[in-house]
Design an enzyme around this catalytic site. Structure first.
Site, PDB file in Angstrom:
ATOM      1  N   GLN A   5      48.331  -6.630 -35.579  1.00 42.93           N
ATOM      2  CA  GLN A   5      49.608  -6.985 -36.190  1.00 42.93           C
ATOM      3  C   GLN A   5      49.714  -8.501 -36.276  1.00 42.93           C
ATOM      4  OE1 GLN A   5      52.933  -7.215 -33.696  1.00 42.93           O
ATOM      5  NE2 GLN A   5      54.429  -6.541 -35.209  1.00 42.93           N
ATOM      6  N   TYR A  33      51.995 -11.837 -37.218  1.00 41.55           N
ATOM      7  CA  TYR A  33      53.229 -12.532 -37.566  1.00 41.55           C
ATOM      8  C   TYR A  33      52.815 -13.780 -38.344  1.00 41.55           C
ATOM      9  CZ  TYR A  33      56.092  -9.689 -34.399  1.00 41.55           C
ATOM     10  OH  TYR A  33      56.745  -8.661 -33.782  1.00 41.55           O
ATOM     11  N   THR A  89      53.809  -8.220 -40.413  1.00 44.43           N
ATOM     12  CA  THR A  89      55.218  -7.968 -40.111  1.00 44.43           C
ATOM     13  C   THR A  89      56.090  -8.975 -40.845  1.00 44.43           C
ATOM     14  OG1 THR A  89      54.745  -6.997 -37.964  1.00 44.43           O
ATOM     15  CG2 THR A  89      56.941  -7.894 -38.278  1.00 44.43           C
ATOM     16  N   LYS A 136      54.671  -4.248 -42.730  1.00 48.58           N
ATOM     17  CA  LYS A 136      55.579  -3.629 -41.771  1.00 48.58           C
ATOM     18  C   LYS A 136      56.931  -4.345 -41.762  1.00 48.58           C
ATOM     19  CE  LYS A 136      55.853  -2.405 -36.828  1.00 48.58           C
ATOM     20  NZ  LYS A 136      57.162  -3.019 -36.527  1.00 48.58           N
ATOM     21  N   HIS A 182      62.626  -2.490 -36.873  1.00 53.81           N
ATOM     22  CA  HIS A 182      62.110  -3.198 -35.693  1.00 53.81           C
ATOM     23  C   HIS A 182      62.728  -2.651 -34.411  1.00 53.81           C
ATOM     24  CE1 HIS A 182      59.478  -6.755 -35.073  1.00 53.81           C
ATOM     25  NE2 HIS A 182      59.979  -6.703 -33.841  1.00 53.81           N
ATOM     26  N   ASP A 214      58.677   3.783 -38.199  1.00 59.00           N
ATOM     27  CA  ASP A 214      58.932   3.765 -36.763  1.00 59.00           C
ATOM     28  C   ASP A 214      60.433   3.552 -36.564  1.00 59.00           C
ATOM     29  OD1 ASP A 214      59.557   1.044 -37.025  1.00 59.00           O
ATOM     30  OD2 ASP A 214      57.724   0.336 -36.074  1.00 59.00           O
ATOM     31  N   GLY A 247      63.004   4.630 -33.505  1.00 57.67           N
ATOM     32  CA  GLY A 247      63.876   5.726 -33.124  1.00 57.67           C
ATOM     33  C   GLY A 247      63.237   6.970 -32.568  1.00 57.67           C
ATOM     34  N   GLY A 273      56.722   3.234 -30.166  1.00 60.31           N
ATOM     35  CA  GLY A 273      56.389   2.151 -29.255  1.00 60.31           C
ATOM     36  C   GLY A 273      56.868   2.402 -27.846  1.00 60.31           C
TER      37      GLY A 273
END
Length: 384
Positions: free
Chosen positions: A133, A135, A161, A257, A281, A312, A314, A335
């Site tokens: 991932q 950033y 992301t 993402k 997020h 993703d 929840g 996660g």
């Protein structure tokens, strides 16, 4: 110990996890942002999805098969492990534990750019199951160097992301004074000494650090300046030009993402993304964000059936995974549940969390007389 009897659900793992780790770690792990309205919306939206079970099918269905193919790779389950920053602060070597579990289960796992494990060490364990991932740094040269490092490490899938355009404020983290490494004061010292297993394991493995960012920090920074650098190095929106530049440099599969609107989903595909990852997020960025499930449905409707969509934010159970697959996801990522497992059970926790989710999902499909996750959408009860 019979783990199925002692810890039959992710909720059981969560309870034990929150007792075993210091408060500055648990507040980071479980918290959202603001009043946590978005966190609750994620839960409410999932709970609202209902299925119509068909107990008298037209014929005998084959056994349940959970195998799923995404991004030209075959996985044994339709869910994987989301990248989670600071995983090593929650429990030392959590990334390594989960990477081994991901390989054993043959599911993908994302390594956070803010991980406390270096990408080379992660890749050595996870192999093709490991994704990186990114950033995107606001400085073009730094971003390109980071991407080249991921290429040289051997990653085949890059997850870019986009939903952290700037520094945010999370009340729980501010209250407990979260920092990396943890600042020692009366409050944090008490939390550490009252959680001896965490403290002992952390002492053995050393204080957590952002190992994938250390090579890029300017030299000669004070401790306070280092914290500021780690918090703000990516402090700008990810534009189409940046995505185009990433696509031009990255030779493998590209996932974008943090998509929350059809417009961003379309822009990601136009810039060459192989998959769109719908996410708020974990409800940690904007408390006015809609639930991830609602965003998923809107993005699927706009992009059509051919787009590859991940989601993703929840899901906590196998039933939640089924709900998201039924509402348009090709693949679901989680996660917190996996970290709950590691914090609760250590090296056994990743495998047991996978086991719980697998068996719960399988049970849902059996109840519905549904042979494959890809067919779940036909069992969704229409909203009233």
């Amino acid at each position: 110990m019979d783990l199925n009897k002692s810890y039959p659900s992710i909720a059981d793992l969560e309870q034990v996890c929150l007792r075993r780790i210091p408060r500055f770690a648990s507040e980071y792990l479980r918290g959202g942002i603001g009043r946590e309205v978005a966190l609750n919306r994620n839960r409410q939206a999932l709970d609202a999805v209902q299925f119509d079970a068909r107990y008298i099918p037209d014929g005998v269905l084959p056994g349940v098969c959970l195998n799923t193919r995404i991004l030209d790779q075959d996985f044994d389950l339709p869910f994987g492990m989301s990248p989670v920053g600071l995983a090593g602060l929650m429990w030392p070597r959590a990334v390594e534990i989960l990477a081994k579990a991901a390989v054993r289960a043959n599911i993908p796992m994302g390594l956070s750019h803010h991980a406390t494990t270096h990408q080379v060490d992660f890749r050595a364990i996870a192999g093709r199951n490991g994704w990186f991932q990114l950033y995107p740094a606001r400085q073009d040269a730094m971003r390109r160097a980071m991407i080249q490092e991921a290429i040289d490490t051997g990653f085949e899938t890059l997850v870019v992301t986009i939903d952290i355009p700037g520094l945010t404020r999370r009340d729980r983290e501010l209250r407990v004074g979260l920092s990396v490494p943890p600042r020692l004061n009366h409050q944090t010292a008490w939390q550490i000494v009252t959680h001896p297993r965490w403290a002992f394991s952390t002492a053995l493995n050393g204080p957590p650090q952002f190992k994938n960012l250390l090579p890029y920090r300017p030299q000669g920074l004070s401790a306070k300046q280092q914290v500021e650098f780690f918090a703000t190095f990516m402090d700008r929106p990810v534009s189409r030009q940046v995505l185009d530049d990433i696509r031009a440099q990255w030779p493998g599969k590209l996932v974008v993402k943090g998509v929350s609107t059809p417009q961003d989903g379309r822009a990601a595909l136009d810039c060459g993304a192989d998959a769109v990852w719908v996410s708020n997020h974990g409800a940690r960025q904007l408390d006015a964000a809609p639930p991830s499930l609602a965003m998923l449905q809107e993005v699927r409707s706009a992009l059509g059936p051919e787009a590859t969509l991940f989601v993703d934010s929840g899901p906590r159970t196998g039933l939640d995974i089924a709900r998201m697959l039924a509402c348009g996801a090709d693949f679901v990522f989680l996660g917190r549940p996996f970290l709950y497992g590691v914090c609760a059970l250590g090296r056994r926790g990743g495998d047991h969390a996978v086991h719980i989710l697998r068996e719960e999902l399988k049970a849902v499909l059996v109840q519905l007389n549904c042979a494959r996750p890809q067919h779940l959408k036909q069992f969704v009860r229409p909203s009233p």
